[in-house]
Design a protein around this motif. Structure first.
Motif, PDB file in Angstrom:
ATOM      1  N   PHE A   1     -36.302 -25.803 -50.614  1.00 17.29           N
ATOM      2  CA  PHE A   1     -35.333 -26.030 -51.685  1.00 17.29           C
ATOM      3  C   PHE A   1     -35.545 -27.357 -52.403  1.00 17.29           C
ATOM      4  CE2 PHE A   1     -32.948 -22.844 -49.206  1.00 17.29           C
ATOM      5  CZ  PHE A   1     -32.864 -21.896 -50.208  1.00 17.29           C
ATOM      6  N   SER A   2     -36.529 -28.141 -51.967  1.00 14.35           N
ATOM      7  CA  SER A   2     -36.842 -29.372 -52.693  1.00 14.35           C
ATOM      8  C   SER A   2     -37.585 -29.081 -53.979  1.00 14.35           C
ATOM      9  CB  SER A   2     -37.674 -30.308 -51.808  1.00 14.35           C
ATOM     10  OG  SER A   2     -38.975 -29.787 -51.627  1.00 14.35           O
ATOM     11  N   GLY A   3     -38.206 -27.912 -54.091  1.00 14.04           N
ATOM     12  CA  GLY A   3     -38.930 -27.544 -55.295  1.00 14.04           C
ATOM     13  C   GLY A   3     -40.311 -28.170 -55.392  1.00 14.04           C
ATOM     14  N   LYS A   4     -40.759 -28.822 -54.374  1.00 15.14           N
ATOM     15  CA  LYS A   4     -42.055 -29.496 -54.389  1.00 15.14           C
ATOM     16  C   LYS A   4     -43.177 -28.519 -54.026  1.00 15.14           C
ATOM     17  CE  LYS A   4     -40.609 -34.071 -54.084  1.00 15.14           C
ATOM     18  NZ  LYS A   4     -39.674 -34.261 -55.038  1.00 15.14           N
ATOM     19  N   THR A   5     -44.350 -28.799 -54.560  1.00 17.71           N
ATOM     20  CA  THR A   5     -45.501 -27.951 -54.282  1.00 17.71           C
ATOM     21  C   THR A   5     -45.877 -28.011 -52.813  1.00 17.71           C
ATOM     22  OG1 THR A   5     -46.316 -28.317 -56.519  1.00 17.71           O
ATOM     23  CG2 THR A   5     -47.895 -27.494 -54.923  1.00 17.71           C
ATOM     24  N   TRP A   6     -45.798 -29.197 -52.212  1.00 17.14           N
ATOM     25  CA  TRP A   6     -46.178 -29.319 -50.810  1.00 17.14           C
ATOM     26  C   TRP A   6     -45.300 -28.458 -49.920  1.00 17.14           C
ATOM     27  CZ3 TRP A   6     -42.581 -30.813 -47.332  1.00 17.14           C
ATOM     28  CH2 TRP A   6     -41.501 -31.572 -47.776  1.00 17.14           C
ATOM     29  N   ALA A   7     -44.032 -28.254 -50.314  1.00 20.11           N
ATOM     30  CA  ALA A   7     -43.132 -27.434 -49.497  1.00 20.11           C
ATOM     31  C   ALA A   7     -43.586 -25.975 -49.495  1.00 20.11           C
ATOM     32  CB  ALA A   7     -41.700 -27.548 -50.007  1.00 20.11           C
ATOM     33  N   ARG A   8     -44.041 -25.502 -50.660  1.00 19.68           N
ATOM     34  CA  ARG A   8     -44.558 -24.124 -50.712  1.00 19.68           C
ATOM     35  C   ARG A   8     -45.828 -23.989 -49.897  1.00 19.68           C
ATOM     36  NH1 ARG A   8     -46.441 -22.128 -55.116  1.00 19.68           N
ATOM     37  NH2 ARG A   8     -46.744 -24.096 -56.138  1.00 19.68           N
ATOM     38  N   VAL A   9     -46.708 -24.991 -49.991  1.00 23.34           N
ATOM     39  CA  VAL A   9     -47.958 -24.947 -49.227  1.00 23.34           C
ATOM     40  C   VAL A   9     -47.655 -24.957 -47.732  1.00 23.34           C
ATOM     41  CG1 VAL A   9     -50.074 -26.214 -48.699  1.00 23.34           C
ATOM     42  CG2 VAL A   9     -49.315 -25.994 -51.068  1.00 23.34           C
TER      43      VAL A   9
ATOM     44  N   ILE B   1     -45.141 -15.098 -47.353  1.00 24.92           N
ATOM     45  CA  ILE B   1     -46.353 -15.587 -48.008  1.00 24.92           C
ATOM     46  C   ILE B   1     -46.443 -15.030 -49.425  1.00 24.92           C
ATOM     47  CG2 ILE B   1     -48.879 -15.521 -47.952  1.00 24.92           C
ATOM     48  CD1 ILE B   1     -48.585 -15.480 -44.852  1.00 24.92           C
ATOM     49  N   TRP B   2     -46.174 -13.748 -49.589  1.00 22.22           N
ATOM     50  CA  TRP B   2     -46.219 -13.132 -50.916  1.00 22.22           C
ATOM     51  C   TRP B   2     -45.186 -13.760 -51.846  1.00 22.22           C
ATOM     52  CZ3 TRP B   2     -42.488 -10.118 -53.428  1.00 22.22           C
ATOM     53  CH2 TRP B   2     -42.921  -9.529 -54.614  1.00 22.22           C
ATOM     54  N   SER B   3     -43.999 -14.023 -51.340  1.00 23.41           N
ATOM     55  CA  SER B   3     -42.941 -14.612 -52.164  1.00 23.41           C
ATOM     56  C   SER B   3     -43.294 -16.025 -52.601  1.00 23.41           C
ATOM     57  CB  SER B   3     -41.624 -14.649 -51.401  1.00 23.41           C
ATOM     58  OG  SER B   3     -41.176 -13.352 -51.123  1.00 23.41           O
ATOM     59  N   LEU B   4     -43.903 -16.792 -51.731  1.00 26.20           N
ATOM     60  CA  LEU B   4     -44.191 -18.186 -52.045  1.00 26.20           C
ATOM     61  C   LEU B   4     -45.414 -18.360 -52.942  1.00 26.20           C
ATOM     62  CD1 LEU B   4     -43.461 -19.936 -48.645  1.00 26.20           C
ATOM     63  CD2 LEU B   4     -42.048 -19.880 -50.713  1.00 26.20           C
ATOM     64  N   THR B   5     -46.310 -17.408 -52.954  1.00 28.10           N
ATOM     65  CA  THR B   5     -47.501 -17.555 -53.788  1.00 28.10           C
ATOM     66  C   THR B   5     -47.229 -17.258 -55.255  1.00 28.10           C
ATOM     67  OG1 THR B   5     -48.184 -15.296 -53.266  1.00 28.10           O
ATOM     68  CG2 THR B   5     -49.154 -17.074 -51.950  1.00 28.10           C
ATOM     69  N   GLY B   6     -46.138 -16.611 -55.583  1.00 22.22           N
ATOM     70  CA  GLY B   6     -45.845 -16.272 -56.967  1.00 22.22           C
ATOM     71  C   GLY B   6     -45.014 -17.301 -57.704  1.00 22.22           C
ATOM     72  N   TYR B   7     -44.698 -18.410 -57.081  1.00 22.10           N
ATOM     73  CA  TYR B   7     -43.768 -19.390 -57.632  1.00 22.10           C
ATOM     74  C   TYR B   7     -44.501 -20.696 -57.850  1.00 22.10           C
ATOM     75  CZ  TYR B   7     -39.249 -21.782 -58.016  1.00 22.10           C
ATOM     76  OH  TYR B   7     -38.170 -22.486 -58.445  1.00 22.10           O
ATOM     77  N   GLY B   8     -44.480 -21.208 -59.081  1.00 20.46           N
ATOM     78  CA  GLY B   8     -45.222 -22.408 -59.408  1.00 20.46           C
ATOM     79  C   GLY B   8     -44.361 -23.647 -59.522  1.00 20.46           C
ATOM     80  N   HIS B   9     -45.026 -24.790 -59.668  1.00 22.26           N
ATOM     81  CA  HIS B   9     -44.339 -26.075 -59.759  1.00 22.26           C
ATOM     82  C   HIS B   9     -43.497 -26.171 -61.034  1.00 22.26           C
ATOM     83  CE1 HIS B   9     -43.542 -30.250 -59.015  1.00 22.26           C
ATOM     84  NE2 HIS B   9     -43.965 -30.557 -60.216  1.00 22.26           N
ATOM     85  N   SER B  10     -43.992 -25.630 -62.139  1.00 27.19           N
ATOM     86  CA  SER B  10     -43.223 -25.704 -63.391  1.00 27.19           C
ATOM     87  C   SER B  10     -41.931 -24.899 -63.303  1.00 27.19           C
ATOM     88  CB  SER B  10     -44.077 -25.225 -64.559  1.00 27.19           C
ATOM     89  OG  SER B  10     -44.552 -23.915 -64.327  1.00 27.19           O
TER      90      SER B  10
ATOM     91  N   ALA C   1     -35.975 -24.745 -62.582  1.00 25.56           N
ATOM     92  CA  ALA C   1     -34.867 -24.182 -61.816  1.00 25.56           C
ATOM     93  C   ALA C   1     -34.078 -25.243 -61.066  1.00 25.56           C
ATOM     94  CB  ALA C   1     -35.396 -23.142 -60.833  1.00 25.56           C
ATOM     95  N   TYR C   2     -34.778 -26.180 -60.416  1.00 28.23           N
ATOM     96  CA  TYR C   2     -34.111 -27.159 -59.566  1.00 28.23           C
ATOM     97  C   TYR C   2     -34.070 -28.550 -60.157  1.00 28.23           C
ATOM     98  CZ  TYR C   2     -34.824 -23.670 -55.918  1.00 28.23           C
ATOM     99  OH  TYR C   2     -34.834 -22.527 -55.194  1.00 28.23           O
ATOM    100  N   GLY C   3     -34.781 -28.766 -61.258  1.00 29.48           N
ATOM    101  CA  GLY C   3     -34.866 -30.109 -61.808  1.00 29.48           C
ATOM    102  C   GLY C   3     -35.775 -30.999 -60.990  1.00 29.48           C
ATOM    103  N   ALA C   4     -36.709 -30.380 -60.263  1.00 27.59           N
ATOM    104  CA  ALA C   4     -37.641 -31.142 -59.434  1.00 27.59           C
ATOM    105  C   ALA C   4     -38.540 -31.976 -60.350  1.00 27.59           C
ATOM    106  CB  ALA C   4     -38.496 -30.188 -58.590  1.00 27.59           C
TER     107      ALA C   4
END
Length: 153
Positions: A91-99, A134-143, A148-151
């Motif tokens: 929920f931080s919206g950071k790329t590292w969190a998705r990775v 894994i499928w859910s997280l690969t479709g979501y980008g940093h932009s 969405a979160y103002g990250a």
């Protein structure tokens, strides 16, 4: 000719459109975080059951990865805590969190693959949920996370 002259305007001087956020993308991250929370809690419970009662899971004869059930309990407890931490970091919206989420879900699926002879139905369910995460997280980008979160970009 390039469509954009700067990051804030297109060639006609109008503001550039922001990243497109579909409900499926945003819902995918929420789904992944919720599923990772459930997976993490499940792994903690499985680990506690193995640690508290050594006879809860039956030994599997002729299994090449036949470790002590108590060992598997500690592995599940540790992984459950890591999966829970990764779920809350999404929920931080950071790329590292998705990775981290993708890596942790991959390792969780691998761990449950080796645990399949001890608890087959639940292991297969957790592997399937890990694949969906894994499928859910690969479709979501940093932009999209920024919009969405103002990250921060």
């Amino acid at each position: 000719m390039a469509d954009r002259t700067s990051t804030e305007q297109n060639q006609y001087g109008a503001p550039a459109p922001g990243p497109r956020i579909t409900p499926l993308l945003l819902g995918g991250v929420v789904f992944a975080a919720c599923m990772m929370t459930i997976i993490g809690l499940y792994q903690v419970i499985v680990g506690m059951a193995a640690i508290i009662d050594d006879s809860f899971y039956q030994d599997v004869p002729n299994y090449p990865y036949d470790y002590d059930v108590n060992y598997w309990g500690w592995v599940h407890m540790g992984f459950g805590i890591v999966v829970l931490a990764a779920a809350f970091s999404l929920f931080s919206g950071k790329t590292w969190a998705r990775v981290v989420g993708i890596v942790v879900a991959s390792l969780s699926a691998l761990e449950n693959f080796f645990f399949t002879p001890y608890y087959p139905v639940w292991s297969v369910i957790i592997i399937a949920l890990d694949v969906l995460v894994i499928w859910s997280l690969t479709g979501y980008g940093h932009s999209q996370a920024h919009k969405a979160y103002g990250a921060p970009l």
